[in-house]
Design a protein around this motif. Structure first.
Motif, PDB file in Angstrom:
ATOM      1  N   ALA A  35       0.906  -1.266  -0.184  1.00 47.95           N
ATOM      2  CA  ALA A  35      -0.077   0.035   0.217  1.00 47.95           C
ATOM      3  C   ALA A  35       1.404   1.092  -0.038  1.00 47.95           C
ATOM      4  CB  ALA A  35      -0.668  -0.097   1.109  1.00 47.95           C
ATOM      5  N   VAL A  36      -0.119   2.207  -0.827  1.00 44.25           N
ATOM      6  CA  VAL A  36       1.525   3.730  -0.688  1.00 44.25           C
ATOM      7  C   VAL A  36       1.164   3.808   0.749  1.00 44.25           C
ATOM      8  CG1 VAL A  36       1.095   5.657  -1.388  1.00 44.25           C
ATOM      9  CG2 VAL A  36       0.556   3.598  -2.618  1.00 44.25           C
ATOM     10  N   VAL A  37       1.962   4.412   1.328  1.00 46.03           N
ATOM     11  CA  VAL A  37       2.148   5.062   2.344  1.00 46.03           C
ATOM     12  C   VAL A  37       2.053   6.832   2.306  1.00 46.03           C
ATOM     13  CG1 VAL A  37       2.397   3.468   4.028  1.00 46.03           C
ATOM     14  CG2 VAL A  37       4.608   4.864   3.275  1.00 46.03           C
ATOM     15  N   TRP A  38       2.846   7.715   1.451  1.00 49.56           N
ATOM     16  CA  TRP A  38       3.758   9.006   0.846  1.00 49.56           C
ATOM     17  C   TRP A  38       3.210   8.986   0.246  1.00 49.56           C
ATOM     18  CZ3 TRP A  38       5.989  11.135  -2.034  1.00 49.56           C
ATOM     19  CH2 TRP A  38       6.549  12.932  -1.441  1.00 49.56           C
ATOM     20  N   GLU A  39       2.273  10.235  -0.976  1.00 51.35           N
ATOM     21  CA  GLU A  39       2.828  10.751  -2.064  1.00 51.35           C
ATOM     22  C   GLU A  39       2.745  11.659  -2.253  1.00 51.35           C
ATOM     23  OE1 GLU A  39      -0.947  10.955  -5.443  1.00 51.35           O
ATOM     24  OE2 GLU A  39      -0.868   9.934  -3.722  1.00 51.35           O
ATOM     25  N   GLY A  40       3.639  12.527  -2.983  1.00 56.83           N
ATOM     26  CA  GLY A  40       4.425  13.782  -3.853  1.00 56.83           C
ATOM     27  C   GLY A  40       3.871  14.137  -4.866  1.00 56.83           C
ATOM     28  N   ASP A  41       4.491  14.580  -5.537  1.00 59.85           N
ATOM     29  CA  ASP A  41       4.190  15.469  -7.054  1.00 59.85           C
ATOM     30  C   ASP A  41       4.705  14.605  -7.914  1.00 59.85           C
ATOM     31  OD1 ASP A  41       3.556  17.658  -5.765  1.00 59.85           O
ATOM     32  OD2 ASP A  41       5.509  18.718  -5.908  1.00 59.85           O
ATOM     33  N   HIS A  42       5.634  13.658  -7.404  1.00 60.23           N
ATOM     34  CA  HIS A  42       5.813  12.571  -8.859  1.00 60.23           C
ATOM     35  C   HIS A  42       5.896  11.495  -8.912  1.00 60.23           C
ATOM     36  CE1 HIS A  42       7.163  16.200 -10.922  1.00 60.23           C
ATOM     37  NE2 HIS A  42       7.824  17.285 -10.414  1.00 60.23           N
ATOM     38  N   LEU A  43       5.942  11.254  -7.574  1.00 59.83           N
ATOM     39  CA  LEU A  43       5.820   9.524  -7.120  1.00 59.83           C
ATOM     40  C   LEU A  43       4.829   9.296  -5.673  1.00 59.83           C
ATOM     41  CD1 LEU A  43       9.606   7.942  -6.768  1.00 59.83           C
ATOM     42  CD2 LEU A  43       8.447   8.188  -4.546  1.00 59.83           C
ATOM     43  N   GLU A  44       4.576   7.590  -5.198  1.00 61.05           N
ATOM     44  CA  GLU A  44       3.714   7.243  -5.039  1.00 61.05           C
ATOM     45  C   GLU A  44       5.190   5.967  -3.627  1.00 61.05           C
ATOM     46  OE1 GLU A  44      -0.353   6.703  -7.006  1.00 61.05           O
ATOM     47  OE2 GLU A  44       0.907   5.984  -6.756  1.00 61.05           O
ATOM     48  N   PHE A  45       5.258   6.096  -2.844  1.00 65.77           N
ATOM     49  CA  PHE A  45       6.209   5.364  -1.782  1.00 65.77           C
ATOM     50  C   PHE A  45       5.372   4.577  -1.348  1.00 65.77           C
ATOM     51  CE2 PHE A  45       8.826   4.436   1.418  1.00 65.77           C
ATOM     52  CZ  PHE A  45       9.441   4.615   1.188  1.00 65.77           C
ATOM     53  N   THR A  58      12.905  10.719   3.385  1.00 67.57           N
ATOM     54  CA  THR A  58      13.169   9.482   2.147  1.00 67.57           C
ATOM     55  C   THR A  58      11.737   9.275   1.350  1.00 67.57           C
ATOM     56  OG1 THR A  58      14.965   7.863   3.344  1.00 67.57           O
ATOM     57  CG2 THR A  58      13.675   7.242   1.291  1.00 67.57           C
ATOM     58  N   PRO A  59      11.595   9.576   1.379  1.00 68.74           N
ATOM     59  CA  PRO A  59      10.055   9.760   0.360  1.00 68.74           C
ATOM     60  C   PRO A  59       9.873  11.053  -0.254  1.00 68.74           C
ATOM     61  CG  PRO A  59       8.780   8.478   1.976  1.00 68.74           C
ATOM     62  CD  PRO A  59      10.348   9.301   2.631  1.00 68.74           C
ATOM     63  N   ALA A  60      10.248  12.577   0.062  1.00 72.47           N
ATOM     64  CA  ALA A  60      10.155  13.250  -0.234  1.00 72.47           C
ATOM     65  C   ALA A  60      11.288  13.660  -0.902  1.00 72.47           C
ATOM     66  CB  ALA A  60      10.365  14.303   0.827  1.00 72.47           C
ATOM     67  N   TYR A  61      13.053  12.773  -0.957  1.00 72.65           N
ATOM     68  CA  TYR A  61      13.332  13.006  -1.429  1.00 72.65           C
ATOM     69  C   TYR A  61      13.551  12.098  -2.591  1.00 72.65           C
ATOM     70  CZ  TYR A  61      18.577  11.448  -3.267  1.00 72.65           C
ATOM     71  OH  TYR A  61      19.352  10.994  -3.588  1.00 72.65           O
ATOM     72  N   LEU A  62      13.164  10.363  -2.936  1.00 70.68           N
ATOM     73  CA  LEU A  62      12.853  10.401  -3.936  1.00 70.68           C
ATOM     74  C   LEU A  62      11.588  11.009  -5.167  1.00 70.68           C
ATOM     75  CD1 LEU A  62      12.698   6.988  -3.258  1.00 70.68           C
ATOM     76  CD2 LEU A  62      14.288   7.531  -4.131  1.00 70.68           C
ATOM     77  N   PRO A 273      12.827  15.081   9.371  1.00 71.60           N
ATOM     78  CA  PRO A 273      12.488  15.446   7.799  1.00 71.60           C
ATOM     79  C   PRO A 273      13.462  15.706   6.885  1.00 71.60           C
ATOM     80  CG  PRO A 273      12.007  17.305   9.171  1.00 71.60           C
ATOM     81  CD  PRO A 273      12.152  16.227  10.051  1.00 71.60           C
ATOM     82  N   ALA A 274      14.192  16.066   7.044  1.00 70.12           N
ATOM     83  CA  ALA A 274      15.304  16.171   5.867  1.00 70.12           C
ATOM     84  C   ALA A 274      17.281  15.035   5.955  1.00 70.12           C
ATOM     85  CB  ALA A 274      15.974  17.644   5.618  1.00 70.12           C
ATOM     86  N   VAL A 275      15.982  13.922   6.843  1.00 67.63           N
ATOM     87  CA  VAL A 275      17.378  13.290   7.043  1.00 67.63           C
ATOM     88  C   VAL A 275      16.400  11.649   5.831  1.00 67.63           C
ATOM     89  CG1 VAL A 275      18.633  11.519   8.477  1.00 67.63           C
ATOM     90  CG2 VAL A 275      18.338  13.572   9.138  1.00 67.63           C
ATOM     91  N   VAL A 276      17.608  11.019   5.422  1.00 64.62           N
ATOM     92  CA  VAL A 276      17.406  10.035   4.265  1.00 64.62           C
ATOM     93  C   VAL A 276      18.518   8.858   4.773  1.00 64.62           C
ATOM     94  CG1 VAL A 276      16.381  12.448   2.846  1.00 64.62           C
ATOM     95  CG2 VAL A 276      18.919  10.171   2.282  1.00 64.62           C
TER      96      VAL A 276
END
Length: 372
Positions: A35-45, A58-62, A273-276
């Motif tokens: 299941a998707v747990v995070w969604e951004g402008d270009h990617l679902e994680f 990590t998801p936001a970085y990707l 939030p900025a650590v991957v």
């Protein structure tokens, strides 16, 4: 990390099957995606219940990496978001044959939370895949810097890589030389020419097709370019890669606050939030440093009460074996600033990493600019 150490990225379900699927593993087109747990402008994680730990950023970085790739690869916006499925290593189709991740029509199936190599394939996919040496070379050149054995480029001849192509597959031991060849084209000629060349060829294009397209697009005979490339000294993927996609999505560090040098406090904790991560048993964060002019610059790192395994690495936001890269292993208290000569103005990406399970706040100053 044991299974992922012999990574052979695949471009479609058929190629993944060729890697040697186990009978107990479903092929990529039958795998039930998490299941998707995070969604951004270009990617679902999405994350499998069996997957390992991943850090908050990590998801936001990707997602930001995809945005950066669209810019540096001159691609239009994607018609649909990339599905990135983070799985346990043994859930990845082909893992028993050494596959860490695969880019398929269903998205990316990865045993690592960060596999930027596969993001490059996914961004290239809507326009169709290209000749395998170019395809894997592009993924290496514009991808991430994970420490995988296939990146140990030992200077294998490009001719061997071209001869080793099997159907649409390039064996992993040739990824390093393929990536270096892409870096050679990009830094010797124009980015526009590299992308035009890629678009003219398909996954089943022969070496003869590549030679013809190269000569027509670049304006130099393929044989002479290969001979020129063969005279160059090999360098690691961490040096020749172009990290521009990460640079475009990273926060900038200021040199000065008025007349004072800024002391930056950078938190390295997996829930920041900025650590991957986690990859190579490291967690890390990125910042961009804009160098105003050629000159001598320094980084002073002061922090903590006890030594911690880690490093700060400054890499030019550009590719090629001659691109700037310097690593500073974290010092104990009292170590002086590290100084280095930088020959080109522009953006540089600063990676600050620590080995798990450490969580620290790194304090650093950028030196070399007179604050007024």
């Amino acid at each position: 990390m044991a299974v992922a150490r012999q990574h052979h990225s695949k471009l479609n379900p058929a190629a993944a099957l060729a890697a040697g699927l186990s009978a107990c593993q479903p092929p990529a087109d039958e795998l039930q995606l998490p299941a998707v747990v995070w969604e951004g402008d270009h990617l679902e994680f999405g994350v499998s219940e069996q997957a390992g730990e991943y850090c908050a950023g990590t998801p936001a970085y990707l997602d930001g990496y995809v945005a950066g790739l669209l810019e540096v690869l001159h691609r239009p916006l994607l018609g649909e978001k990339i599905r990135y499925s983070f799985l346990a290593p043994d859930e990845v189709p082909g893992s028993h044959g050494g596959v860490l991740g695969t880019s398929t029509a269903r998205g990316i199936l990865s045993g690592s939370p960060l596999l930027e190599h596969e993001l490059v394939h996914a961004v290239l996919r809507p326009n169709g895949l290209t000749q395998p040496v170019l395809e894997e070379g592009l993924a290496e050149y514009f991808g991430g810097d994970g420490h995988f054995p296939f990146r140990n480029d030992t200077g294998l001849p490009l001719e061997e890589a071209l001869a080793a192509v099997d159907d649409t597959r390039l064996p992993g031991e040739y990824y390093g030389v393929a990536g270096r060849f892409i870096s050679y084209i990009d830094t010797t000629f124009e980015r526009r020419m590299l992308l035009e060349l890629e678009e003219q060829l398909g996954p089943w294009s022969s070496t003869a097709d590549l030679e013809t397209a190269f000569t027509a697009t670049i304006g130099v005979s393929f044989d002479s370019a290969v001979a020129d490339f063969g005279q160059l000294e090999a360098c690691p993927q961490t040096v020749y890669r172009d990290p521009s996609a990460a640079c475009l999505g990273s926060e900038s560090l200021a040199w000065c606050n008025g007349s004072n040098t800024v002391e930056h406090s950078i938190e390295l904790a997996c829930d920041s939030p900025a650590v991957v991560g986690v990859r190579d048993e490291e967690i890390w964060t990125y910042r961009v440093v804009t160098v105003p002019a050629p000159g001598r610059y320094g980084i002073f790192i002061s922090y903590f009460e006890e030594p911690v395994e880690g490093y700060a690495e400054l890499k030019q936001c550009a590719g090629g074996c001659n691109s700037f890269q310097q690593r500073i292993v974290f010092p104990t208290s009292g170590t002086p600033a590290r100084w280095f000569d930088i020959e080109e103005a522009g953006d540089y990406i600063l990676k600050i990493a620590v080995q798990q399970p450490h969580e620290v706040t790194v304090k650093l100053q950028l030196l070399g600019v007179e604050c007024k």
